[in-house]
Scaffold this active site. Structure first.
Site, PDB file in Angstrom:
ATOM      1  N   TRP A 149     124.959 100.429 -78.054  1.00 45.66           N
ATOM      2  CA  TRP A 149     123.723 101.122 -78.433  1.00 45.66           C
ATOM      3  C   TRP A 149     122.546 100.809 -77.527  1.00 45.66           C
ATOM      4  O   TRP A 149     121.607 101.566 -77.448  1.00 45.66           O
ATOM      5  CB  TRP A 149     123.360 100.770 -79.883  1.00 45.66           C
ATOM      6  CG  TRP A 149     123.526  99.312 -80.125  1.00 45.66           C
ATOM      7  CD1 TRP A 149     124.633  98.705 -80.646  1.00 45.66           C
ATOM      8  CD2 TRP A 149     122.623  98.276 -79.785  1.00 45.66           C
ATOM      9  NE1 TRP A 149     124.452  97.348 -80.653  1.00 45.66           N
ATOM     10  CE2 TRP A 149     123.222  97.056 -80.145  1.00 45.66           C
ATOM     11  CE3 TRP A 149     121.338  98.251 -79.228  1.00 45.66           C
ATOM     12  CZ2 TRP A 149     122.607  95.838 -79.949  1.00 45.66           C
ATOM     13  CZ3 TRP A 149     120.728  97.030 -79.032  1.00 45.66           C
ATOM     14  CH2 TRP A 149     121.355  95.846 -79.396  1.00 45.66           C
ATOM     15  N   ASN A 150     122.609  99.661 -76.834  1.00 47.80           N
ATOM     16  CA  ASN A 150     121.406  99.291 -76.072  1.00 47.80           C
ATOM     17  C   ASN A 150     121.414 100.011 -74.726  1.00 47.80           C
ATOM     18  O   ASN A 150     122.425 100.035 -74.042  1.00 47.80           O
ATOM     19  CB  ASN A 150     121.343  97.770 -75.867  1.00 47.80           C
ATOM     20  CG  ASN A 150     122.454  97.271 -74.998  1.00 47.80           C
ATOM     21  OD1 ASN A 150     123.614  97.558 -75.275  1.00 47.80           O
ATOM     22  ND2 ASN A 150     122.138  96.561 -73.956  1.00 47.80           N
ATOM     23  N   LYS A 173     131.687 108.627 -75.798  1.00 49.92           N
ATOM     24  CA  LYS A 173     131.471 108.256 -77.201  1.00 49.92           C
ATOM     25  C   LYS A 173     130.240 107.382 -77.277  1.00 49.92           C
ATOM     26  O   LYS A 173     130.227 106.248 -76.804  1.00 49.92           O
ATOM     27  CB  LYS A 173     132.665 107.510 -77.802  1.00 49.92           C
ATOM     28  CG  LYS A 173     132.519 107.427 -79.325  1.00 49.92           C
ATOM     29  CD  LYS A 173     133.422 106.421 -79.996  1.00 49.92           C
ATOM     30  CE  LYS A 173     132.918 105.012 -79.887  1.00 49.92           C
ATOM     31  NZ  LYS A 173     131.592 104.783 -80.521  1.00 49.92           N
ATOM     32  N   GLY A 225     130.404  97.017 -73.500  1.00 45.84           N
ATOM     33  CA  GLY A 225     130.308  96.479 -74.861  1.00 45.84           C
ATOM     34  C   GLY A 225     130.679  95.015 -74.858  1.00 45.84           C
ATOM     35  O   GLY A 225     130.595  94.336 -73.827  1.00 45.84           O
ATOM     36  N   GLY A 226     131.123  94.526 -76.001  1.00 42.23           N
ATOM     37  CA  GLY A 226     131.440  93.106 -76.127  1.00 42.23           C
ATOM     38  C   GLY A 226     132.869  92.787 -75.723  1.00 42.23           C
ATOM     39  O   GLY A 226     133.738  93.669 -75.734  1.00 42.23           O
ATOM     40  N   GLU A 247     132.425  96.547 -68.538  1.00 46.20           N
ATOM     41  CA  GLU A 247     131.138  95.860 -68.346  1.00 46.20           C
ATOM     42  C   GLU A 247     130.810  95.169 -69.661  1.00 46.20           C
ATOM     43  O   GLU A 247     130.453  95.828 -70.636  1.00 46.20           O
ATOM     44  CB  GLU A 247     130.032  96.872 -68.024  1.00 46.20           C
ATOM     45  CG  GLU A 247     130.196  97.586 -66.712  1.00 46.20           C
ATOM     46  CD  GLU A 247     129.982  96.666 -65.522  1.00 46.20           C
ATOM     47  OE1 GLU A 247     129.451  95.552 -65.689  1.00 46.20           O
ATOM     48  OE2 GLU A 247     130.378  97.076 -64.431  1.00 46.20           O
ATOM     49  N   LEU A 248     130.936  93.842 -69.687  1.00 37.87           N
ATOM     50  CA  LEU A 248     130.843  93.152 -70.973  1.00 37.87           C
ATOM     51  C   LEU A 248     129.621  92.246 -71.039  1.00 37.87           C
ATOM     52  O   LEU A 248     128.657  92.449 -70.307  1.00 37.87           O
ATOM     53  CB  LEU A 248     132.148  92.394 -71.226  1.00 37.87           C
ATOM     54  CG  LEU A 248     133.418  93.212 -70.946  1.00 37.87           C
ATOM     55  CD1 LEU A 248     134.663  92.386 -71.161  1.00 37.87           C
ATOM     56  CD2 LEU A 248     133.452  94.475 -71.781  1.00 37.87           C
ATOM     57  N   CYS A 281     122.666  92.610 -71.574  1.00 37.88           N
ATOM     58  CA  CYS A 281     123.877  91.906 -71.155  1.00 37.88           C
ATOM     59  C   CYS A 281     123.555  90.872 -70.073  1.00 37.88           C
ATOM     60  O   CYS A 281     124.249  89.879 -69.937  1.00 37.88           O
ATOM     61  CB  CYS A 281     124.907  92.902 -70.657  1.00 37.88           C
ATOM     62  SG  CYS A 281     124.232  94.004 -69.421  1.00 37.88           S
ATOM     63  N   GLU A 379     127.247  84.385 -76.766  1.00 41.09           N
ATOM     64  CA  GLU A 379     126.181  85.352 -76.500  1.00 41.09           C
ATOM     65  C   GLU A 379     125.446  85.666 -77.808  1.00 41.09           C
ATOM     66  O   GLU A 379     126.074  85.997 -78.808  1.00 41.09           O
ATOM     67  CB  GLU A 379     126.793  86.637 -75.928  1.00 41.09           C
ATOM     68  CG  GLU A 379     125.758  87.625 -75.442  1.00 41.09           C
ATOM     69  CD  GLU A 379     126.366  88.962 -75.018  1.00 41.09           C
ATOM     70  OE1 GLU A 379     127.312  89.418 -75.673  1.00 41.09           O
ATOM     71  OE2 GLU A 379     125.863  89.535 -74.032  1.00 41.09           O
TER      72      GLU A 379
HETATM   73  P1  NAD Z   1     130.644  96.641 -79.186  1.00 42.26           P
HETATM   74  O1  NAD Z   1     131.645  96.071 -78.274  1.00 42.26           O
HETATM   75  O2  NAD Z   1     130.669  96.278 -80.643  1.00 42.26           O
HETATM   76  O3  NAD Z   1     130.687  98.253 -79.162  1.00 42.26           O
HETATM   77  C1  NAD Z   1     130.635  98.972 -77.960  1.00 42.26           C
HETATM   78  C2  NAD Z   1     131.251 100.344 -78.176  1.00 42.26           C
HETATM   79  O4  NAD Z   1     132.654 100.205 -78.411  1.00 42.26           O
HETATM   80  C3  NAD Z   1     130.692 101.132 -79.354  1.00 42.26           C
HETATM   81  O5  NAD Z   1     130.544 102.485 -78.960  1.00 42.26           O
HETATM   82  C4  NAD Z   1     131.787 100.993 -80.400  1.00 42.26           C
HETATM   83  O6  NAD Z   1     131.833 102.059 -81.325  1.00 42.26           O
HETATM   84  C5  NAD Z   1     133.027 100.987 -79.537  1.00 42.26           C
HETATM   85  N1  NAD Z   1     134.200 100.391 -80.176  1.00 42.26           N
HETATM   86  C6  NAD Z   1     134.244  99.430 -81.117  1.00 42.26           C
HETATM   87  N2  NAD Z   1     135.531  99.127 -81.432  1.00 42.26           N
HETATM   88  C7  NAD Z   1     136.314  99.934 -80.670  1.00 42.26           C
HETATM   89  C8  NAD Z   1     137.723 100.098 -80.532  1.00 42.26           C
HETATM   90  N3  NAD Z   1     138.591  99.379 -81.261  1.00 42.26           N
HETATM   91  N4  NAD Z   1     138.199 101.005 -79.639  1.00 42.26           N
HETATM   92  C9  NAD Z   1     137.324 101.727 -78.893  1.00 42.26           C
HETATM   93  N5  NAD Z   1     135.979 101.630 -78.994  1.00 42.26           N
HETATM   94  C10 NAD Z   1     135.464 100.738 -79.876  1.00 42.26           C
HETATM   95  O7  NAD Z   1     129.259  96.266 -78.538  1.00 42.26           O
HETATM   96  P2  NAD Z   1     127.805  96.341 -79.175  1.00 42.26           P
HETATM   97  O8  NAD Z   1     127.649  95.268 -80.201  1.00 42.26           O
HETATM   98  O9  NAD Z   1     127.477  97.743 -79.539  1.00 42.26           O
HETATM   99  O10 NAD Z   1     126.925  95.967 -77.864  1.00 42.26           O
HETATM  100  C11 NAD Z   1     126.688  94.677 -77.473  1.00 42.26           C
HETATM  101  C12 NAD Z   1     127.636  94.193 -76.403  1.00 42.26           C
HETATM  102  O11 NAD Z   1     127.599  95.034 -75.249  1.00 42.26           O
HETATM  103  C13 NAD Z   1     127.216  92.825 -75.904  1.00 42.26           C
HETATM  104  O12 NAD Z   1     128.320  91.970 -75.753  1.00 42.26           O
HETATM  105  C14 NAD Z   1     126.579  93.110 -74.554  1.00 42.26           C
HETATM  106  O13 NAD Z   1     126.528  92.039 -73.691  1.00 42.26           O
HETATM  107  C15 NAD Z   1     127.409  94.234 -74.069  1.00 42.26           C
HETATM  108  N6  NAD Z   1     126.693  94.969 -73.004  1.00 42.26           N
HETATM  109  C16 NAD Z   1     127.131  94.878 -71.703  1.00 42.26           C
HETATM  110  C17 NAD Z   1     126.452  95.531 -70.678  1.00 42.26           C
HETATM  111  C18 NAD Z   1     126.918  95.468 -69.237  1.00 42.26           C
HETATM  112  O14 NAD Z   1     126.560  96.352 -68.475  1.00 42.26           O
HETATM  113  N7  NAD Z   1     127.679  94.487 -68.816  1.00 42.26           N
HETATM  114  C19 NAD Z   1     125.333  96.284 -70.981  1.00 42.26           C
HETATM  115  C20 NAD Z   1     124.913  96.349 -72.300  1.00 42.26           C
HETATM  116  C21 NAD Z   1     125.622  95.691 -73.299  1.00 42.26           C
END
Ligand code: NAD
Length: 487
Positions: A149-150, A173, A225-226, A247-248, A281, A379
């Site tokens: 979301w961020n 998505k 994401g995470g 990108e985590l 991140c 984190e």
């Molecule tokens: P998240 O991993 O919970 O969710 C990210 C996305 O994945 C969402 O769209 C979610 O719906 C989807 N998702 C969840 N479960 C899934 C599955 N089983 N299969 C497929 N898709 C699925 O992350 P969050 O809490 O929304 O965001 C925070 C994380 O993102 C932090 O760890 C942060 O560091 C990371 N992040 C990384 C960067 C980067 O560029 N490296 C940038 C921003 C955020």
């Protein structure tokens, strides 16, 4: 109440189900979002696949693709204030940052617009006299882009921009936590004139994400994401054997030597951990400071942290707004509690702010006597800084590299030779020297270890959305010799 729509195959719809979106500044429901069903996801992927092979897209020249991306960039720039307002409303990210960041997102599309017709193949000096051999760079196919979301507009631009420049099609998505800016982006995209299905925008939670990323017609999954979700993504990709770029998160060290310009370093540390309410991140969430200046540095930082303007995200004066979700606030509280039990000392902050919404104040934890505190390894994704001190350069390197993440790092020193030694020694995808949190479409971005793999931004990112085809053309008119011997 506002109702947002999904964008599939060039058409907008409410979807078969909807979910509520909360305003993080109040905790109240403010809009309805379309929740993509399995059928919606399938239709989006099939729409993207049809578009991928359609003469309208597959037959378009790279230059024409670039022009469409350029038009999209103009439309984003024109609509930046509205997109910023929506991102702020749905995710709580302060308007001060969303306004600046979204205007810059247009530059990412412009960069990839310019690159579209510079993705070249190659001619090989092959070791056979009667052959011409060359490499074609072709788009890899349907790309599934999954974002948190961020900074969604930004995190999707570094996927959609290079993917479309290369000739791929995309199903994006958006995060279920604040999808409004991406669903609005779909409307802007629709005006740019791309053939239907080139981009599809849906939203929903892990269920929709799992269907999308394991879909047999998806060739590549670009995920931000995470790390825990990334493991699911990689498992999902065992179904379609799609390539992945991940990108985590991070636990980035921010290293300050005693010879640093302290005014600058303190400001950069504030930006590194409190900007975006720490939901970044690349947050410089581990301050690694030389022992001789630790007290002075912490005193200055505490003063700045306590002077930060906390308030409504849509107020231009606000510097720290709410966290996006209640879950994050609970995670921060839990990690702080555990770290304090492990010996960390709260320098400032540490407790949620008593007001409606998901607010959490700038927090500093001194972990000098708690080298094993969880706050040094986990984190937060919130405005919480953990501090450790060092005596020697070697110690600074050891502490900085004592992490399973490897995304970003900051280094503050005036000593040129030391800076070069440190740059070599730090294990991270980005080293910022005497600055922090700077990005550009021209510079690759990404990490290793728990921070993922692959790079976004820069020329290579566009090449990563292509695959190489080797073409062999025989130039001789003579009959093919011995058919039983490999040529
Ligand atoms: P998240 O991993 O919970 O969710 C990210 C996305 O994945 C969402 O769209 C979610 O719906 C989807 N998702 C969840 N479960 C899934 C599955 N089983 N299969 C497929 N898709 C699925 O992350 P969050 O809490 O929304 O965001 C925070 C994380 O993102 C932090 O760890 C942060 O560091 C990371 N992040 C990384 C960067 C980067 O560029 N490296 C940038 C921003 C955020």
């Amino acid at each position: 109440m506002q109702q947002f729509q999904q964008y599939i195959g060039g058409a907008f719809s409410d979807g078969s189900a909807q979910f509520d979106s909360l305003d993080p500044a109040t905790g109240a429901v403010w809009a309805k979002m379309p929740e993509a069903s399995e059928d919606d996801v399938n239709q989006a992927v099939e729409g993207a696949e049809r578009a991928f092979f359609s003469p309208d897209w597959a037959g378009m020249t790279a230059t024409a693709r670039g022009k469409l991306l350029s038009r999209l960039a103009d439309l984003i720039a024109e609509n930046a204030p509205r997109l910023a307002e929506l991102e702020t409303r749905d995710t709580g990210k302060i308007i001060r940052e969303t306004s600046a960041q979204i205007a810059y997102v247009a530059d990412y599309y412009r960069y990839y617009a310019g690159l579209a017709d510079k993705i070249e193949g190659a001619h090989l000096p092959i070791d056979k006299p009667d052959m011409e051999v060359w490499l074609r760079r072709e788009p890899i196919g349907v790309v599934a882009a999954v974002v948190p979301w961020n900074s969604q507009l930004f995190l999707s631009a570094v996927k959609i921009g290079p993917a479309l420049a290369a000739g791929c099609t995309v199903v994006l998505k958006a995060s279920e936590e604040g999808p409004a800016p991406m669903l609005e982006f779909a409307r802007i995209f629709d005006q740019a004139g791309f053939p239907p299905g080139v981009l599809n925008v849906i939203t929903g939670g892990p269920g929709a994400g799992a269907v999308l990323t394991s879909h047999p017609k998806v060739a590549h999954v670009a995920f931000t994401g995470g790390p825990e979700t990334a493991r699911h993504i990689v498992r999902n990709s065992a179904e379609n054997l799609a390539s992945t770029s991940l990108e985590l998160g991070g636990k980035s060290p921010f290293i300050v030597f005693e010879d640093a310009d302290l005014d600058s370093a303190v400001n950069a540390q504030v930006s590194g951990i409190f900007a975006a309410t720490g939901q970044s991140c690349v947050a410089g969430s581990r301050l690694v400071v030389q022992a001789s200046i630790k007290d002075e540095f912490l005193a200055r930082l505490k003063q700045k942290a306590e002077a930060v303007v906390i308030g409504a995200p849509d107020d231009m004066a606000t510097e720290v707004g709410p966290l996006c979700t209640l879950r994050q606030r609970d995670t921060a509280m839990d990690l702080i509690r555990r770290s304090v039990e492990q010996g960390a000392r709260v320098v400032t902050g540490g407790h949620p702010i008593d007001r409606a919404g998901f607010y959490f104040p700038p927090t500093i934890l001194d972990c000098s006597d708690a080298p094993d505190a969880d706050s040094l390894t986990h984190e937060f994704f919130g405005p919480v800084l953990s501090v450790v001190s060092f005596e020697t350069e070697a110690e600074a390197i050891a502490i900085a590299n004592n992490t399973r993440f490897g995304l970003a790092s900051g280094l503050f020193t005036q000593n040129l030779t030391r800076a070069h030694r440190m740059i070599r020694a730090i294990r991270a995808g980005i080293v910022w020297v005497n600055t922090y949190r700077a990005v550009s479409p021209i510079a690759p971005f990404g990490g290793h270890g728990l921070s993922g793999h692959g790079r976004e931004g820069g020329l290579q990112a566009a090449l990563d959305y292509t695959r190489v085809k080797s073409v062999w053309l025989r130039t001789s008119d003579d009959p093919i010799p011995d058919p039983f011997v490999m040529r």
